[in-house]
Design a protein around this motif. Sequence first.
Motif, PDB file in Angstrom:
ATOM      1  N   LEU A 204       0.876  -1.168   0.000  1.00  0.00           N
ATOM      2  CA  LEU A 204       0.000   0.000   0.000  1.00  0.00           C
ATOM      3  C   LEU A 204       0.919   1.226   0.000  1.00  0.00           C
ATOM      4  CD1 LEU A 204      -2.828   1.226   0.178  1.00  0.00           C
ATOM      5  CD2 LEU A 204      -2.636   1.074   2.671  1.00  0.00           C
ATOM      6  N   PRO A 205       1.074   1.895  -1.160  1.00  0.00           N
ATOM      7  CA  PRO A 205       2.031   3.006  -1.254  1.00  0.00           C
ATOM      8  C   PRO A 205       1.741   4.128  -0.258  1.00  0.00           C
ATOM      9  CG  PRO A 205       1.341   2.329  -3.443  1.00  0.00           C
ATOM     10  CD  PRO A 205       0.439   1.620  -2.456  1.00  0.00           C
ATOM     11  N   ASP A 206       2.816   4.584   0.369  1.00  0.00           N
ATOM     12  CA  ASP A 206       2.729   5.697   1.314  1.00  0.00           C
ATOM     13  C   ASP A 206       2.790   7.024   0.575  1.00  0.00           C
ATOM     14  OD1 ASP A 206       2.654   4.199   3.744  1.00  0.00           O
ATOM     15  OD2 ASP A 206       4.799   3.813   3.524  1.00  0.00           O
ATOM     16  N   GLN A 207       2.022   7.992   1.042  1.00  0.00           N
ATOM     17  CA  GLN A 207       1.949   9.327   0.449  1.00  0.00           C
ATOM     18  C   GLN A 207       3.314   9.986   0.336  1.00  0.00           C
ATOM     19  OE1 GLN A 207      -1.254   9.609  -0.778  1.00  0.00           O
ATOM     20  NE2 GLN A 207      -0.570  11.610  -1.409  1.00  0.00           N
ATOM     21  N   HIS A 208       4.219   9.733   1.272  1.00  0.00           N
ATOM     22  CA  HIS A 208       5.518  10.420   1.237  1.00  0.00           C
ATOM     23  C   HIS A 208       6.460   9.861   0.165  1.00  0.00           C
ATOM     24  CE1 HIS A 208       6.016   7.299   4.378  1.00  0.00           C
ATOM     25  NE2 HIS A 208       7.221   7.172   3.866  1.00  0.00           N
ATOM     26  N   PHE A 209       6.000   8.883  -0.632  1.00  0.00           N
ATOM     27  CA  PHE A 209       6.806   8.367  -1.746  1.00  0.00           C
ATOM     28  C   PHE A 209       6.311   8.893  -3.090  1.00  0.00           C
ATOM     29  CE2 PHE A 209       7.785   4.759   1.262  1.00  0.00           C
ATOM     30  CZ  PHE A 209       9.058   5.216   1.537  1.00  0.00           C
TER      31      PHE A 209
ATOM     32  N   GLY B 114       6.179  11.019  -6.438  1.00  0.00           N
ATOM     33  CA  GLY B 114       7.102  11.653  -7.379  1.00  0.00           C
ATOM     34  C   GLY B 114       6.430  12.915  -7.873  1.00  0.00           C
ATOM     35  N   GLN B 115       5.870  12.888  -9.068  1.00  0.00           N
ATOM     36  CA  GLN B 115       5.112  14.002  -9.627  1.00  0.00           C
ATOM     37  C   GLN B 115       3.620  13.732  -9.449  1.00  0.00           C
ATOM     38  OE1 GLN B 115       6.326  16.870 -11.236  1.00  0.00           O
ATOM     39  NE2 GLN B 115       8.267  16.203 -10.357  1.00  0.00           N
ATOM     40  N   GLY B 116       2.852  14.781  -9.200  1.00  0.00           N
ATOM     41  CA  GLY B 116       1.404  14.623  -9.045  1.00  0.00           C
ATOM     42  C   GLY B 116       1.084  13.658  -7.920  1.00  0.00           C
ATOM     43  N   ASN B 117       0.372  12.596  -8.237  1.00  0.00           N
ATOM     44  CA  ASN B 117       0.019  11.575  -7.254  1.00  0.00           C
ATOM     45  C   ASN B 117       0.581  10.211  -7.688  1.00  0.00           C
ATOM     46  OD1 ASN B 117      -1.163  11.082  -4.782  1.00  0.00           O
ATOM     47  ND2 ASN B 117      -3.050  10.303  -5.705  1.00  0.00           N
ATOM     48  N   ILE B 118       1.722  10.246  -8.377  1.00  0.00           N
ATOM     49  CA  ILE B 118       2.344   9.039  -8.921  1.00  0.00           C
ATOM     50  C   ILE B 118       3.442   8.552  -7.973  1.00  0.00           C
ATOM     51  CG2 ILE B 118       3.702   8.110 -10.847  1.00  0.00           C
ATOM     52  CD1 ILE B 118       2.284  10.205 -12.629  1.00  0.00           C
ATOM     53  N   LEU B 119       3.437   7.239  -7.722  1.00  0.00           N
ATOM     54  CA  LEU B 119       4.474   6.626  -6.901  1.00  0.00           C
ATOM     55  C   LEU B 119       5.832   6.849  -7.578  1.00  0.00           C
ATOM     56  CD1 LEU B 119       5.227   4.819  -4.465  1.00  0.00           C
ATOM     57  CD2 LEU B 119       4.811   2.834  -5.953  1.00  0.00           C
ATOM     58  N   HIS B 120       6.776   7.365  -6.824  1.00  0.00           N
ATOM     59  CA  HIS B 120       8.095   7.697  -7.371  1.00  0.00           C
ATOM     60  C   HIS B 120       8.707   6.484  -8.071  1.00  0.00           C
ATOM     61  CE1 HIS B 120      12.198   9.119  -7.689  1.00  0.00           C
ATOM     62  NE2 HIS B 120      11.762  10.324  -7.334  1.00  0.00           N
ATOM     63  N   GLY B 121       9.306   6.716  -9.226  1.00  0.00           N
ATOM     64  CA  GLY B 121       9.900   5.638 -10.018  1.00  0.00           C
ATOM     65  C   GLY B 121      10.991   4.885  -9.282  1.00  0.00           C
ATOM     66  N   ALA B 122      11.751   5.561  -8.439  1.00  0.00           N
ATOM     67  CA  ALA B 122      12.821   4.888  -7.695  1.00  0.00           C
ATOM     68  C   ALA B 122      12.247   3.877  -6.710  1.00  0.00           C
ATOM     69  CB  ALA B 122      13.694   5.906  -6.973  1.00  0.00           C
ATOM     70  N   ILE B 123      11.103   4.185  -6.116  1.00  0.00           N
ATOM     71  CA  ILE B 123      10.454   3.231  -5.213  1.00  0.00           C
ATOM     72  C   ILE B 123       9.940   2.041  -6.015  1.00  0.00           C
ATOM     73  CG2 ILE B 123       8.526   2.879  -3.606  1.00  0.00           C
ATOM     74  CD1 ILE B 123      10.855   4.540  -2.446  1.00  0.00           C
ATOM     75  N   GLN B 124       9.373   2.304  -7.182  1.00  0.00           N
ATOM     76  CA  GLN B 124       8.917   1.208  -8.047  1.00  0.00           C
ATOM     77  C   GLN B 124      10.088   0.295  -8.418  1.00  0.00           C
ATOM     78  OE1 GLN B 124       6.106   2.249 -11.248  1.00  0.00           O
ATOM     79  NE2 GLN B 124       6.101   4.319 -10.366  1.00  0.00           N
ATOM     80  N   MET B 125      11.213   0.899  -8.803  1.00  0.00           N
ATOM     81  CA  MET B 125      12.390   0.102  -9.163  1.00  0.00           C
ATOM     82  C   MET B 125      12.884  -0.706  -7.965  1.00  0.00           C
ATOM     83  SD  MET B 125      14.573   2.528 -11.760  1.00  0.00           S
ATOM     84  CE  MET B 125      14.536   4.019 -10.768  1.00  0.00           C
TER      85      MET B 125
END
Length: 151
Positions: free
Chosen positions: A43-48, A50-61
């Motif tokens: 469940l992605p945390d809000q503090h991760f 990136g842009q807008g409301n998108i989960l940061h790419g580094a966290i995805q990687m």
Amino acid sequence: MKKEIQNPFSDNNCFFCGSENQFGLKLKFFWDEEKKETYTEYLPDQHFIGQGNILHGAIQMGLLDEIMGWNSYVFTQEMAVTSVLNIKFLHPTYICGEKINITCRVTSREGSKINMKATLSNIEGVVCTIATGTYHILAPNKYKDLIHGKR
């Protein structure tokens, strides 16, 4: 049959899977014998963001890299390290209060190298991010020296 994979890391301090890391995600990983794949949910945390409301790419990687490490361990019962990691971002992964699913399977093994494919999907099952990777199995003493900073 699905079963939880026991954490093989003795210090439990990994950012993604460590139960002792106060800032970590504390993920649990599971093996699906029928599908021959490893999976987890997050469940992605809000503090991760990136842009807008998108989960940061580094966290995805990181999530995709982590599941590949776990999958290689299940497949070999040995520790392996990332050699090559390729990522394709297909669709945005939104932080929207719903879990994402991360899965991984082995595509081939060549000696001490394991090749895998992992996917990150949203709650609707849309594959948002794909990773392919090669992991290198290390002898137990070499792995121990590596994680303790010995050269």
